[in-house]
Design a protein around this motif. Structure first.
Motif, short mmCIF file in Angstrom:
data_model
loop_
_atom_site.label_atom_id
_atom_site.label_comp_id
_atom_site.label_asym_id
_atom_site.label_seq_id
_atom_site.Cartn_x
_atom_site.Cartn_y
_atom_site.Cartn_z
N TRP A 291 0.72 -1.13 -0.04
CA TRP A 291 -0.09 -0.22 0.09
C TRP A 291 0.95 1.26 0.04
O TRP A 291 1.88 1.26 0.89
CB TRP A 291 -0.99 0.05 1.50
CG TRP A 291 -1.55 1.42 1.20
CD1 TRP A 291 -2.94 1.74 0.73
CD2 TRP A 291 -1.16 2.40 2.04
NE1 TRP A 291 -3.08 2.89 1.10
CE2 TRP A 291 -2.18 3.46 1.67
CE3 TRP A 291 -0.19 2.76 2.67
CZ2 TRP A 291 -2.08 4.78 2.48
CZ3 TRP A 291 0.06 4.08 3.17
CH2 TRP A 291 -1.12 4.87 3.12
N THR A 292 0.63 2.27 -0.97
CA THR A 292 1.33 3.52 -0.86
C THR A 292 0.35 4.48 -0.76
O THR A 292 -0.74 4.25 -1.32
CB THR A 292 2.43 3.56 -2.04
OG1 THR A 292 1.63 3.34 -3.24
CG2 THR A 292 3.36 2.57 -2.11
N ASP B 20 -6.06 -0.86 7.35
CA ASP B 20 -6.22 -2.14 7.78
C ASP B 20 -4.89 -2.42 8.66
O ASP B 20 -4.54 -3.94 8.69
CB ASP B 20 -6.20 -2.89 6.35
CG ASP B 20 -7.27 -2.55 5.47
OD1 ASP B 20 -8.52 -2.82 6.24
OD2 ASP B 20 -7.40 -2.49 4.27
N ARG C 213 -0.99 5.38 -4.66
CA ARG C 213 -1.55 4.26 -5.46
C ARG C 213 -2.52 3.36 -4.58
O ARG C 213 -3.15 2.52 -5.20
CB ARG C 213 -0.29 3.22 -6.21
CG ARG C 213 0.54 4.04 -7.14
CD ARG C 213 1.29 3.15 -7.93
NE ARG C 213 0.87 2.04 -8.48
CZ ARG C 213 1.32 0.92 -8.99
NH1 ARG C 213 2.60 0.93 -9.07
NH2 ARG C 213 0.49 0.00 -9.53
N GLY C 214 -2.52 3.56 -3.24
CA GLY C 214 -3.32 2.66 -2.69
C GLY C 214 -2.84 1.10 -2.53
O GLY C 214 -1.56 0.95 -2.71
N GLN C 215 -3.84 0.15 -2.44
CA GLN C 215 -3.37 -1.18 -2.45
C GLN C 215 -2.78 -1.67 -3.74
O GLN C 215 -3.88 -1.46 -4.70
CB GLN C 215 -4.36 -1.97 -1.83
CG GLN C 215 -3.82 -3.35 -1.49
CD GLN C 215 -3.13 -3.44 -0.15
OE1 GLN C 215 -3.18 -2.70 0.99
NE2 GLN C 215 -1.91 -4.38 -0.16
N HIS C 216 -1.90 -2.30 -3.93
CA HIS C 216 -1.47 -2.93 -5.08
C HIS C 216 -0.41 -4.02 -5.17
O HIS C 216 -0.05 -4.06 -4.07
CB HIS C 216 -0.83 -1.87 -6.26
CG HIS C 216 0.06 -1.16 -5.85
ND1 HIS C 216 0.07 0.12 -4.75
CD2 HIS C 216 1.46 -1.03 -6.34
CE1 HIS C 216 1.32 0.35 -4.52
NE2 HIS C 216 1.97 0.00 -5.38
N GLN D 33 2.59 -3.01 4.03
CA GLN D 33 1.86 -4.16 3.30
C GLN D 33 0.34 -4.03 3.07
O GLN D 33 -0.12 -4.37 2.07
CB GLN D 33 2.26 -5.36 4.16
CG GLN D 33 1.54 -6.69 3.40
CD GLN D 33 1.56 -8.02 4.36
OE1 GLN D 33 1.28 -7.69 5.57
NE2 GLN D 33 1.55 -8.95 3.83
N LYS D 34 -0.12 -3.37 4.08
CA LYS D 34 -1.59 -2.99 4.05
C LYS D 34 -1.75 -1.38 4.29
O LYS D 34 -0.80 -0.98 5.03
CB LYS D 34 -2.50 -3.98 4.87
CG LYS D 34 -2.36 -5.40 4.90
CD LYS D 34 -3.25 -6.17 5.79
CE LYS D 34 -3.18 -7.58 5.61
NZ LYS D 34 -3.86 -8.23 6.50
N SER D 35 -3.22 -1.07 4.14
CA SER D 35 -3.34 0.37 4.43
C SER D 35 -3.36 0.45 5.81
O SER D 35 -3.62 -0.26 6.79
CB SER D 35 -4.53 0.88 3.87
OG SER D 35 -5.70 0.25 4.71
N ALA E 233 5.06 3.43 2.73
CA ALA E 233 4.55 2.30 2.38
C ALA E 233 4.39 1.21 3.33
O ALA E 233 4.92 1.41 4.56
CB ALA E 233 5.64 1.60 1.08
#
Length: 163
Positions: free
Chosen positions: A44-45, A119, A48-51, A114-116, A112
């Motif tokens: 998650w960035t 979350d 860009r959000g989760q990708h 792993q998750k937002s 960044a």
């Protein structure tokens, strides 16, 4: 907010070519490399959000301080093509979510995870103070997996040397 700097275990280096960096650094620094891993890394960035990002990486097996080499796709947080070199320090954290949230409350940002943040950040989060040094908080409960990965790398190198 306190991040225990004494729990630092790696320096993360972004590289344009993982294979070339391993060859350049291994012998001169006396390092043995763990098996290279390739994955579609969930990340998650803020922009860009989760990708997911294609990522190739490895660690030096010798410790307690390890060298992590990362080769990421162009434009990703792990892209070493335009700005290769030291990217972050990695620190074990007992609760990545709580420590990252405390860092944000203290004025740091999240580059960044792993998750937002909503979350809970996941098992890693790159947090950044206003002065700019990136600190990767890594969930300490995954340490046995890393210890095994490093031990396997040393065992493989010893077998190869004996052949």
């Amino acid at each position: 907010m306190t991040i225990d700097y004494q729990r630092i275990y790696h320096t993360g280096v972004r590289v344009p070519s993982l294979d070339a960096a391993m060859a350049e650094l291994g012998g001169p620094l006396g390092l043995t490399w763990a098996e290279v891993r390739e994955s579609e890394q969930a990340v998650w960035t803020p922009d860009r959000g989760q990708h997911t990002v294609p990522l190739r990486y490895t660690y030096s097996c010798e410790g307690p301080q390890h060298l992590e080499l990362l080769e990421g796709e162009a434009g990703s947080v792990w892209d070493g093509r335009e700005q290769p070199g030291v990217h972050h320090i990695g620190v074990w954290a007992d609760d990545v979510g709580a420590e990252a949230a405390a860092a944000l409350a203290a004025g740091w940002t999240c580059a960044a995870a792993q998750k937002s943040p909503d979350d809970g950040f996941g098992v890693f989060a790159y947090v950044v103070p206003p002065s700019g040094m990136i600190v990767e908080l890594v969930q300490a409960s995954v340490r046995p997996m890393f210890d095994q990965w490093w031990a396997d790398g040393l065992a493989t190198a010893a077998r190869d040397a004996a052949s």
